[in-house]
Design a protein around this motif. Structure first.
Motif, PDB file in Angstrom:
ATOM      1  N   THR A   1      -7.627  13.851  18.949  1.00 56.29           N
ATOM      2  CA  THR A   1      -7.792  14.873  19.981  1.00 56.29           C
ATOM      3  C   THR A   1      -9.147  14.706  20.655  1.00 56.29           C
ATOM      4  OG1 THR A   1      -8.864  16.479  18.543  1.00 56.29           O
ATOM      5  CG2 THR A   1      -6.434  16.501  18.590  1.00 56.29           C
ATOM      6  N   ALA A   2      -9.305  15.389  21.774  1.00 62.25           N
ATOM      7  CA  ALA A   2     -10.584  15.337  22.487  1.00 62.25           C
ATOM      8  C   ALA A   2     -11.700  15.905  21.615  1.00 62.25           C
ATOM      9  CB  ALA A   2     -10.482  16.098  23.800  1.00 62.25           C
ATOM     10  N   ALA A   3     -11.439  16.993  20.914  1.00 63.50           N
ATOM     11  CA  ALA A   3     -12.462  17.595  20.058  1.00 63.50           C
ATOM     12  C   ALA A   3     -12.878  16.642  18.939  1.00 63.50           C
ATOM     13  CB  ALA A   3     -11.956  18.913  19.476  1.00 63.50           C
TER      14      ALA A   3
ATOM     15  N   LEU B   1     -24.721  32.200  18.500  1.00 66.05           N
ATOM     16  CA  LEU B   1     -23.500  31.860  19.223  1.00 66.05           C
ATOM     17  C   LEU B   1     -22.777  30.735  18.496  1.00 66.05           C
ATOM     18  CD1 LEU B   1     -24.670  31.840  22.953  1.00 66.05           C
ATOM     19  CD2 LEU B   1     -23.136  33.461  21.870  1.00 66.05           C
ATOM     20  N   PRO B   2     -21.527  30.925  18.142  1.00 64.59           N
ATOM     21  CA  PRO B   2     -20.786  29.885  17.420  1.00 64.59           C
ATOM     22  C   PRO B   2     -20.257  28.800  18.362  1.00 64.59           C
ATOM     23  CG  PRO B   2     -19.406  31.793  17.719  1.00 64.59           C
ATOM     24  CD  PRO B   2     -20.753  32.147  18.302  1.00 64.59           C
ATOM     25  N   VAL B   3     -21.161  27.935  18.822  1.00 61.39           N
ATOM     26  CA  VAL B   3     -20.806  26.907  19.789  1.00 61.39           C
ATOM     27  C   VAL B   3     -21.259  25.551  19.266  1.00 61.39           C
ATOM     28  CG1 VAL B   3     -21.242  26.077  22.143  1.00 61.39           C
ATOM     29  CG2 VAL B   3     -21.023  28.525  21.715  1.00 61.39           C
ATOM     30  N   ASP B   4     -20.467  24.523  19.510  1.00 63.43           N
ATOM     31  CA  ASP B   4     -20.869  23.150  19.185  1.00 63.43           C
ATOM     32  C   ASP B   4     -21.765  22.672  20.318  1.00 63.43           C
ATOM     33  OD1 ASP B   4     -21.165  20.481  18.542  1.00 63.43           O
ATOM     34  OD2 ASP B   4     -19.129  19.943  19.131  1.00 63.43           O
ATOM     35  N   TRP B   5     -23.059  22.935  20.205  1.00 62.66           N
ATOM     36  CA  TRP B   5     -23.996  22.631  21.287  1.00 62.66           C
ATOM     37  C   TRP B   5     -23.998  21.147  21.626  1.00 62.66           C
ATOM     38  CZ3 TRP B   5     -24.956  26.679  23.877  1.00 62.66           C
ATOM     39  CH2 TRP B   5     -25.112  27.916  23.241  1.00 62.66           C
ATOM     40  N   ALA B   6     -24.077  20.288  20.625  1.00 63.26           N
ATOM     41  CA  ALA B   6     -24.126  18.846  20.885  1.00 63.26           C
ATOM     42  C   ALA B   6     -22.866  18.374  21.599  1.00 63.26           C
ATOM     43  CB  ALA B   6     -24.339  18.076  19.592  1.00 63.26           C
ATOM     44  N   GLY B   7     -21.739  18.951  21.262  1.00 66.11           N
ATOM     45  CA  GLY B   7     -20.485  18.566  21.888  1.00 66.11           C
ATOM     46  C   GLY B   7     -20.426  18.878  23.374  1.00 66.11           C
ATOM     47  N   LEU B   8     -21.244  19.828  23.822  1.00 65.76           N
ATOM     48  CA  LEU B   8     -21.274  20.165  25.237  1.00 65.76           C
ATOM     49  C   LEU B   8     -21.901  19.054  26.080  1.00 65.76           C
ATOM     50  CD1 LEU B   8     -22.298  23.936  25.060  1.00 65.76           C
ATOM     51  CD2 LEU B   8     -20.033  22.975  25.503  1.00 65.76           C
ATOM     52  N   ALA B   9     -22.539  18.093  25.430  1.00 66.69           N
ATOM     53  CA  ALA B   9     -23.170  16.975  26.141  1.00 66.69           C
ATOM     54  C   ALA B   9     -22.188  15.833  26.401  1.00 66.69           C
ATOM     55  CB  ALA B   9     -24.368  16.466  25.345  1.00 66.69           C
ATOM     56  N   VAL B  10     -20.939  16.000  25.985  1.00 69.72           N
ATOM     57  CA  VAL B  10     -19.928  14.949  26.133  1.00 69.72           C
ATOM     58  C   VAL B  10     -18.771  15.465  26.981  1.00 69.72           C
ATOM     59  CG1 VAL B  10     -18.332  13.428  24.895  1.00 69.72           C
ATOM     60  CG2 VAL B  10     -20.519  14.053  23.843  1.00 69.72           C
ATOM     61  N   ASP B  11     -18.417  14.674  28.008  1.00 65.12           N
ATOM     62  CA  ASP B  11     -17.242  14.971  28.825  1.00 65.12           C
ATOM     63  C   ASP B  11     -16.282  13.795  28.718  1.00 65.12           C
ATOM     64  OD1 ASP B  11     -18.036  17.459  29.816  1.00 65.12           O
ATOM     65  OD2 ASP B  11     -19.119  16.551  31.489  1.00 65.12           O
ATOM     66  N   LEU B  12     -15.028  14.100  28.443  1.00 62.05           N
ATOM     67  CA  LEU B  12     -13.995  13.071  28.336  1.00 62.05           C
ATOM     68  C   LEU B  12     -12.962  13.266  29.436  1.00 62.05           C
ATOM     69  CD1 LEU B  12     -13.269  13.323  24.504  1.00 62.05           C
ATOM     70  CD2 LEU B  12     -14.674  11.613  25.633  1.00 62.05           C
ATOM     71  N   THR B  13     -12.773  12.230  30.239  1.00 64.53           N
ATOM     72  CA  THR B  13     -11.660  12.214  31.185  1.00 64.53           C
ATOM     73  C   THR B  13     -10.992  10.853  31.059  1.00 64.53           C
ATOM     74  OG1 THR B  13     -12.865  11.299  33.082  1.00 64.53           O
ATOM     75  CG2 THR B  13     -12.944  13.699  32.803  1.00 64.53           C
ATOM     76  N   ALA B  14      -9.854  10.697  31.675  1.00 66.54           N
ATOM     77  CA  ALA B  14      -9.142   9.418  31.597  1.00 66.54           C
ATOM     78  C   ALA B  14      -9.956   8.291  32.227  1.00 66.54           C
ATOM     79  CB  ALA B  14      -7.793   9.535  32.278  1.00 66.54           C
TER      80      ALA B  14
ATOM     81  N   VAL C   1     -22.487   1.891  19.613  1.00 65.07           N
ATOM     82  CA  VAL C   1     -21.909   2.771  18.593  1.00 65.07           C
ATOM     83  C   VAL C   1     -20.764   3.625  19.132  1.00 65.07           C
ATOM     84  CG1 VAL C   1     -24.015   2.846  17.196  1.00 65.07           C
ATOM     85  CG2 VAL C   1     -23.598   4.660  18.849  1.00 65.07           C
ATOM     86  N   VAL C   2     -20.758   3.878  20.443  1.00 61.48           N
ATOM     87  CA  VAL C   2     -19.721   4.744  21.012  1.00 61.48           C
ATOM     88  C   VAL C   2     -18.475   3.967  21.434  1.00 61.48           C
ATOM     89  CG1 VAL C   2     -19.171   6.301  22.937  1.00 61.48           C
ATOM     90  CG2 VAL C   2     -21.345   6.528  21.715  1.00 61.48           C
ATOM     91  N   ARG C   3     -18.645   2.844  22.077  1.00 65.19           N
ATOM     92  CA  ARG C   3     -17.495   2.104  22.622  1.00 65.19           C
ATOM     93  C   ARG C   3     -16.422   1.822  21.560  1.00 65.19           C
ATOM     94  NH1 ARG C   3     -14.711   2.246  26.799  1.00 65.19           N
ATOM     95  NH2 ARG C   3     -16.493   2.121  28.164  1.00 65.19           N
TER      96      ARG C   3
ATOM     97  N   THR D   1      -7.729   4.836  21.697  1.00 63.64           N
ATOM     98  CA  THR D   1      -7.567   6.218  22.151  1.00 63.64           C
ATOM     99  C   THR D   1      -7.197   6.219  23.630  1.00 63.64           C
ATOM    100  OG1 THR D   1      -9.838   6.586  22.920  1.00 63.64           O
ATOM    101  CG2 THR D   1      -9.401   6.922  20.556  1.00 63.64           C
ATOM    102  N   GLU D   2      -6.897   7.377  24.151  1.00 62.37           N
ATOM    103  CA  GLU D   2      -6.579   7.480  25.574  1.00 62.37           C
ATOM    104  C   GLU D   2      -7.792   7.213  26.461  1.00 62.37           C
ATOM    105  OE1 GLU D   2      -6.122  11.835  26.926  1.00 62.37           O
ATOM    106  OE2 GLU D   2      -5.808  11.910  24.759  1.00 62.37           O
ATOM    107  N   TRP D   3      -8.995   7.147  25.863  1.00 62.62           N
ATOM    108  CA  TRP D   3     -10.229   6.891  26.611  1.00 62.62           C
ATOM    109  C   TRP D   3     -10.708   5.454  26.460  1.00 62.62           C
ATOM    110  CZ3 TRP D   3      -9.743  10.875  23.004  1.00 62.62           C
ATOM    111  CH2 TRP D   3      -9.377  12.106  23.571  1.00 62.62           C
ATOM    112  N   GLU D   4      -9.885   4.611  25.862  1.00 63.36           N
ATOM    113  CA  GLU D   4     -10.255   3.223  25.596  1.00 63.36           C
ATOM    114  C   GLU D   4     -10.683   2.477  26.861  1.00 63.36           C
ATOM    115  OE1 GLU D   4      -8.454  -0.500  23.093  1.00 63.36           O
ATOM    116  OE2 GLU D   4      -7.040   0.900  23.990  1.00 63.36           O
ATOM    117  N   ASN D   5     -10.018   2.724  27.967  1.00 66.81           N
ATOM    118  CA  ASN D   5     -10.318   2.007  29.206  1.00 66.81           C
ATOM    119  C   ASN D   5     -11.205   2.800  30.155  1.00 66.81           C
ATOM    120  OD1 ASN D   5      -8.783  -0.298  28.500  1.00 66.81           O
ATOM    121  ND2 ASN D   5      -6.933   0.856  28.975  1.00 66.81           N
TER     122      ASN D   5
END
Length: 103
Positions: free
Chosen positions: A2-4, A33-46, A70-72, A78-82
């Motif tokens: 999943t994206a998360a 605030l129960p938020v994943d702060w670090a996760g807000l720095a990542v945007d996933l699109t196709a 480390v990220v690639r 995944t759906e974000w491979e390309n």
């Protein structure tokens, strides 16, 4: 995956890159605030996977190469491979000027 889950893996992998950290919109110390702060720095699109980062070391280009390395692989299969990987350094921490630069 999943994206998360992908975001969590990306943030976890970036922790291994000494000199970069996720750029968060508010201090992670605001635990009320129960938020994943670090996760807000990542945007996933196709088309684009964008990571907003703060550099805490210089020079920046080798840090971005490490982050890409480390990220690639995490995106393989995944759906974000390309998707294009866009690393955006939004800020330079003052600590970068206190540490000697690596060559």
């Amino acid at each position: 995956m999943t994206a998360a889950e992908a975001v969590a893996k990306i943030v976890g992998a970036l922790a291994a890159v000494d000199g970069l950290r996720p750029a968060t919109p508010i201090s992670p110390e605001a635990t009320w605030l129960p938020v994943d702060w670090a996760g807000l720095a990542v945007d996933l699109t196709a088309d684009v996977v964008e990571l907003r980062l703060i550099a805490t070391r210089l020079p920046i280009p080798p840090l971005l190469e490490q982050a890409t390395a480390v990220v690639r692989p995490l995106l393989a299969g995944t759906e974000w491979e390309n998707a294009r990987l866009r690393l955006v350094v939004t800020d330079l921490d003052g600590a970068a000027f206190a540490r000697p630069t690596s060559q």
